[in-house]
Design an enzyme around this catalytic site. Structure first.
Site, short mmCIF file in Angstrom:
data_model
loop_
_atom_site.label_atom_id
_atom_site.label_comp_id
_atom_site.label_asym_id
_atom_site.label_seq_id
_atom_site.Cartn_x
_atom_site.Cartn_y
_atom_site.Cartn_z
N ASP A 13 26.83 -29.45 23.93
CA ASP A 13 27.35 -27.86 24.63
C ASP A 13 27.99 -27.44 23.51
O ASP A 13 28.21 -27.96 22.26
CB ASP A 13 28.45 -28.36 25.97
CG ASP A 13 29.46 -29.06 25.27
OD1 ASP A 13 29.49 -30.16 24.48
OD2 ASP A 13 30.44 -28.72 25.73
N GLU A 75 31.88 -31.52 26.13
CA GLU A 75 32.95 -31.89 25.09
C GLU A 75 33.89 -30.63 24.90
O GLU A 75 35.06 -30.81 24.62
CB GLU A 75 32.31 -32.26 23.67
CG GLU A 75 33.27 -32.83 22.66
CD GLU A 75 34.09 -31.83 21.70
OE1 GLU A 75 34.70 -32.21 20.93
OE2 GLU A 75 33.75 -30.76 21.98
#
Ligand SMILES: [Zn+2]
Length: 325
Positions: A13, A75
Site C-alpha cells: 500500500d 502498513e
C-alpha cells in the site's frame, strides 16, 4: 523447504496523493534525469520491484536455502496487515536466517525503531446553553484537559536521561487531530482526538496507554458522570507497532553488513515499520532498502536509479549466499 532462508518483506500500500501538488501523474511512472517519479516509488514500490526481480533470478538457479517474499497490505495506516502475515510465516516457514524489511533507508542498516501506539479518544459531553455550563459537560474542555495530561506525561518521561539511540532520545506523545463542538454558546456535546505515542527502548507503548486509560477511568469519568450519567470517555486503540529493538547479535544485520561492505555502523529511526512484528515472532530482522525516507509521502516522490542498482547488487549477494552456503 530448508531453514536458514532470507525473507524480503515490503508493504504494497501507499499513502494517498489527494490534495498534494504533483508535477507528474502520481500513478504513472515517470523517468527524469536518473530518477523515477510516482507515488510509492521510494516507499516502497522500488524495493518491491527489486525483490520480484530477485525472485525471478532466484527461480532460475539452484538455491541451497530458500528466498521468501513477504508482501503486506495496510502498513501505512498502522501496520495492520503484517500481523496475520507474520503469524502465517511463523506457522508455515522453517525459521529464516534473516528478514530484510526494505523501507527506504538509503541502503543503510537500521537495527532499531521506536514502538508506536495510536489511540482515538472520544469524549461524550452533556450539551446545554453555555450560560448554564455548570449543568453540562463540555466535551471540548474535557478533551483539552486530557491532551494536557498527555503532554505533561511526555515532559515527565523526558526527565529520564538514560542513553537512547533515538532522536529525540525520549518518548513522545502527540495529539495530531482534534474535532469537537458546534458553537461558541453551546456546551460541546462531543470531541474526538487522535494521539500517537512513540516510545524509546525499555518502554512499551501499551504501558503508557494503560496509564492513560487508568487515569481516565479513575479520575475523569467518575467526575463527568457525577454531572450527567451519559457523559463518558471512550478510548480506542487504532494501531500498535512494536519497537524494533537493537540486539547485540542480530544475524540479519551481520548478513547485510557482510554484503554491503558496511563498516559496522548501525542506525536507528523514529518512524515505525513492520520489522518489530517480525522480530517479536523471533526472526532476526533489520530495515534496509533503497530510497531516501525524505522523499516518502511527499508530492513528486521519486527514487534514484542508483539506489535501485545498489539494492539489486544487495539481492544478488543474498542469492549468491543462498546458493553456496
Ligand atoms: Zn513504508
Amino acid at each position: 523447504m530448508r531453514e536458514g532462508g532470507v525473507v524480503l518483506s515490503g508493504h504494497m500500500d501507499v499513502v494517498p496523493a489527494d490534495g498534494q501538488k504533483w508535477t507528474v501523474d502520481p500513478f504513472r511512472l515517470t523517468e527524469r534525469d536518473g530518477r523515477y517519479f510516482g507515488r510509492g516509488t521510494t516507499d516502497m514500490k522500488g524495493f518491491l520491484a527489486v525483490s520480484l526481480a530477485a525472485a525471478e533470478r532466484a527461480a532460475q538457479v539452484n538455491l541451497q536455502r530458500p528466498l521468501h517474499l513477504a508482501l503486506s497490505y495496510d502498513e501505512e495506516i498502522g501496520c495492520l496487515g503484517a500481523w496475520d502475515l507474520v503469524a502465517a510465516a511463523k506457522a508455515s516457514l522453517p525459521p529464516p536466517l534473516a528478514v530484510i524489511v526494505g523501507e527506504p533507508t538509503s541502503m543503510k542498516i537500521v537495527e532499531a525503531h521506536k514502538g508506536i501506539v495510536t489511540l482515538t479518544t472520544r469524549v461524550i459531553g452533556h450539551s446545554v446553553h453555555s450560560s448554564q455550563m455548570h449543568k453540562g459537560v463540555s466535551a471540548t474542555m474535557v478533551a483539552a484537559q486530557l491532551i494536557t495530561w498527555l503532554e505533561q506525561r511526555m515532559h515527565e518521561l523526558a526527565q529520564d536521561k538514560s542513553p537512547s539511540v533515538f532522536e529525540p532520545p525520549f518518548t513522545t506523545i502527540h495529539c495530531g487531530v482534534v474535532h469537537g463542538g458546534i458553537a461558541a454558546n453551546v456546551v460541546a456535546p462531543s470531541c474526538d482526538f487522535v494521539t500517537d505515542i512513540r516510545t524509546i527502548e525499555g518502554i512499551d507503548p501499551t504501558t503508557i496507554e494503560l496509564e492513560y486509560r487508568h487515569h481516565v477511568e479513575t479520575r475523569v469519568v467518575p467526575r463527568l458522570k457525577a454531572i450527567h450519567e451519559a457523559a463518558n470517555v471512550i478510548i480506542d486503540r487504532r494501531s500498535h507497532t512494536p519497537a524494533l529493538e537493537k540486539h547485540p547479535t542480530n544475524r540479519a544485520s551481520q548478513l547485510a553488513s557482510e554484503l554491503l561492505g558496511n563498516d559496522g555502523s548501525f542506525h536507528a529511526v523514529a518512524y515505525g515499520s513492520e520489522a518489530g512484528i517480525f522480530q517479536r515472532a523471533g526472526f532476526p530482522t533489520i530495515l534496509c532498502g533503497p530510497g531516501n525516507i525524505e522523499q516518502a509521502h511527499k508530492p513528486d516522490e521519486f527514487i534514484e536509479q542508483s539506489e535501485l542498482l545498489l539494492a539489486r547488487k544487495f539481492t544478488n549477494g543474498i542469492i549468491h549466499q543462498l546458493r553456496t552456503t
